[in-house]
Design a protein around this motif. Structure first.
Motif, PDB file in Angstrom:
ATOM      1  N   GLU A  57      60.592 -16.028 -18.167  1.00 15.08           N
ATOM      2  CA  GLU A  57      58.977 -16.142 -18.924  1.00 15.08           C
ATOM      3  C   GLU A  57      57.660 -15.718 -18.285  1.00 15.08           C
ATOM      4  O   GLU A  57      57.576 -15.636 -18.270  1.00 15.08           O
TER       5      GLU A  57
ATOM      6  N   LYS B 152      58.620 -14.167 -27.249  1.00 15.35           N
ATOM      7  CA  LYS B 152      59.639 -14.877 -26.443  1.00 15.35           C
ATOM      8  C   LYS B 152      60.514 -13.488 -27.505  1.00 15.35           C
ATOM      9  O   LYS B 152      61.338 -13.959 -27.827  1.00 15.35           O
ATOM     10  N   ASP B 153      59.820 -12.608 -27.788  1.00 19.24           N
ATOM     11  CA  ASP B 153      60.205 -10.947 -28.724  1.00 19.24           C
ATOM     12  C   ASP B 153      60.806 -10.519 -27.506  1.00 19.24           C
ATOM     13  O   ASP B 153      62.316  -9.886 -27.718  1.00 19.24           O
TER      14      ASP B 153
ATOM     15  N   THR C  43      53.063 -22.845 -23.441  1.00 17.83           N
ATOM     16  CA  THR C  43      53.491 -22.668 -24.781  1.00 17.83           C
ATOM     17  C   THR C  43      52.672 -21.377 -25.110  1.00 17.83           C
ATOM     18  O   THR C  43      53.514 -20.605 -26.086  1.00 17.83           O
ATOM     19  N   LEU C  44      51.569 -21.391 -24.722  1.00 14.27           N
ATOM     20  CA  LEU C  44      50.606 -19.624 -24.936  1.00 14.27           C
ATOM     21  C   LEU C  44      51.516 -18.539 -24.179  1.00 14.27           C
ATOM     22  O   LEU C  44      52.092 -17.650 -24.762  1.00 14.27           O
TER      23      LEU C  44
ATOM     24  N   ASP D 253      54.672 -18.294 -26.003  1.00 13.51           N
ATOM     25  CA  ASP D 253      55.059 -17.385 -26.801  1.00 13.51           C
ATOM     26  C   ASP D 253      55.008 -15.662 -27.277  1.00 13.51           C
ATOM     27  O   ASP D 253      55.418 -15.470 -27.512  1.00 13.51           O
ATOM     28  N   ARG D 254      54.104 -15.701 -26.165  1.00 12.65           N
ATOM     29  CA  ARG D 254      53.448 -14.069 -25.276  1.00 12.65           C
ATOM     30  C   ARG D 254      54.991 -13.533 -25.043  1.00 12.65           C
ATOM     31  O   ARG D 254      55.096 -12.253 -25.746  1.00 12.65           O
TER      32      ARG D 254
END
Length: 351
Positions: A71, A37-38, A30-31, A34-35
């Motif tokens: 990712e 995603k942009d 998840t981390l 999220d890191r």
């Protein structure tokens, strides 16, 4: 997110769904997601095979929000530290990865499980080759990476990452890479069946073979285009033949014994004359045979949503003839000739 690299190998183990380590691994996933995603939303995307979309990163298509994903490539590029003694098995998905993992693990660890008392504990008698020899893509989520080799052995990893997107430390440190290439038509057929087995039926309808053929022909498949992935590793194998071994699935199937010995030489674990006299090469081949591995992995899950038997369908050379029309075959032949023009990549026969 942790990428600690302990100096010793950890014992063979698999993460259970409800274990504390498994929970931590999912939290780390998840981390990571999220890191990045942009960055993800800025990437070109196409229709996915297993997931809804594939994303273009550094010239190749990747899944997202999975253990092997765009990712994880980004995370590895920023954090992974290779060792000069490492060995990396590089493949496109559905190119013989599971078999290659089994062979390399069995070759390197053959003396560890040689006597009768310890052979019954050989991991390949009980577990998936994917548990024995991990992908670096999945290691990025672990607080305690597992290397599954003895402390005096090389660290063994696999990867689907294209050569030009590998972590810089892998490219720079002089470690060894084994690349296994397979006929693009058989890769397509195998990926078609694999994708539909894992595709989320609640949100994605099954793909037709025509769907996958059109995507593959455009280069759109996980870690594809196929031709660019193969060319990247083939070219570096010409530049650094002592460090990069380029093999084909078809040759490995046709002459398994000599290619297993070739693998052992490259890995620094050659078979002695005494071992050959004792038929150790054939013992490795038998332990890693498709039939044996399929029987061992006929039940259970590698991890959530991926059954072990998903990796064992046919394993044949030329199964594409049961799926392709003449026009499809000619199209792939034409693309392959154009993409591999000037390169002596003899990966397969059209027969």
């Amino acid at each position: 997110m942790s990428m600690s690299m302990p100096p010793h190998a950890f014992p063979f183990s698999s993460i259970t769904k409800n274990s504390d380590e498994g929970k931590q691994e999912r939290a780390n996933m998840t981390l990571v997601f999220d890191r990045y995603k942009d960055r993800l939303i800025t990437l070109p995307k196409e229709k996915g095979w297993i997931t809804e979309n594939l994303y273009m990163y550094q010239g190749f298509w990747h899944q997202s929000m999975r253990r092997i994903s765009v990712e994880t490539v980004m995370a590895l590029q920023e954090t992974f530290k290779a060792h000069p003694s490492d060995v990396y098995l590089a493949t496109l998905p559905k190119s013989g990865t599971t078999w290659l993992k089994a062979l390399v693990f069995a070759i390197v660890n053959r003396n560890r499980y040689k006597n009768n008392n310890s052979f019954s504990a050989h991991p390949l008698l009980h577990s998936s080759p994917h548990d024995c020899l991990p992908f670096i893509e999945t290691e990025v989520f672990k607080n305690t990476p597992t290397y599954n080799v003895d402390s005096d052995s090389p660290r063994l990893f696999a990867t689907h990452i294209p050569y030009t997107s590998l972590p810089k430390s892998i490219i720079d440190c002089g470690c060894n890479i084994i690349y296994l290439c397979r006929n693009p038509k058989d890769v397509l057929v195998s990926m078609f069946h694999f994708a539909n087995k894992l595709r989320d039926e609640s949100s994605c309808s099954p793909m037709t073979f025509n769907d996958t053929f059109e995507l593959f022909s455009k280069g759109v498949m996980p870690t594809g285009p196929y031709w660019d992935h193969v060319k990247g590793y083939y070219k570096v194998s010409l530049e650094h033949p002592k460090n990069v071994l380029f093999l084909t699935y078809e040759a490995l199937r046709k002459d398994t014994a000599n290619n297993v010995k070739r693998l052992a030489e490259f890995l620094g674990f050659p078979f002695t004359e005494e071992e050959e006299a004792e038929d150790e090469v054939q013992k490795v081949i038998g332990l890693c045979s498709f039939e044996h591995l399929r029987e061992v992995n006929k039940s259970g899950d590698l991890r959530e949503g991926i059954p072990n038997d998903a990796f064992f369908r046919e394993g044949k050379v030329g199964d594409w003839t049961n799926h392709f029309t003449n026009e499809m075959s000619q199209t792939i032949d034409y693309i392959t000739e154009q993409k591999f023009h000037g390169l002596n990549i003899s990966t397969f026969s059209r027969n």
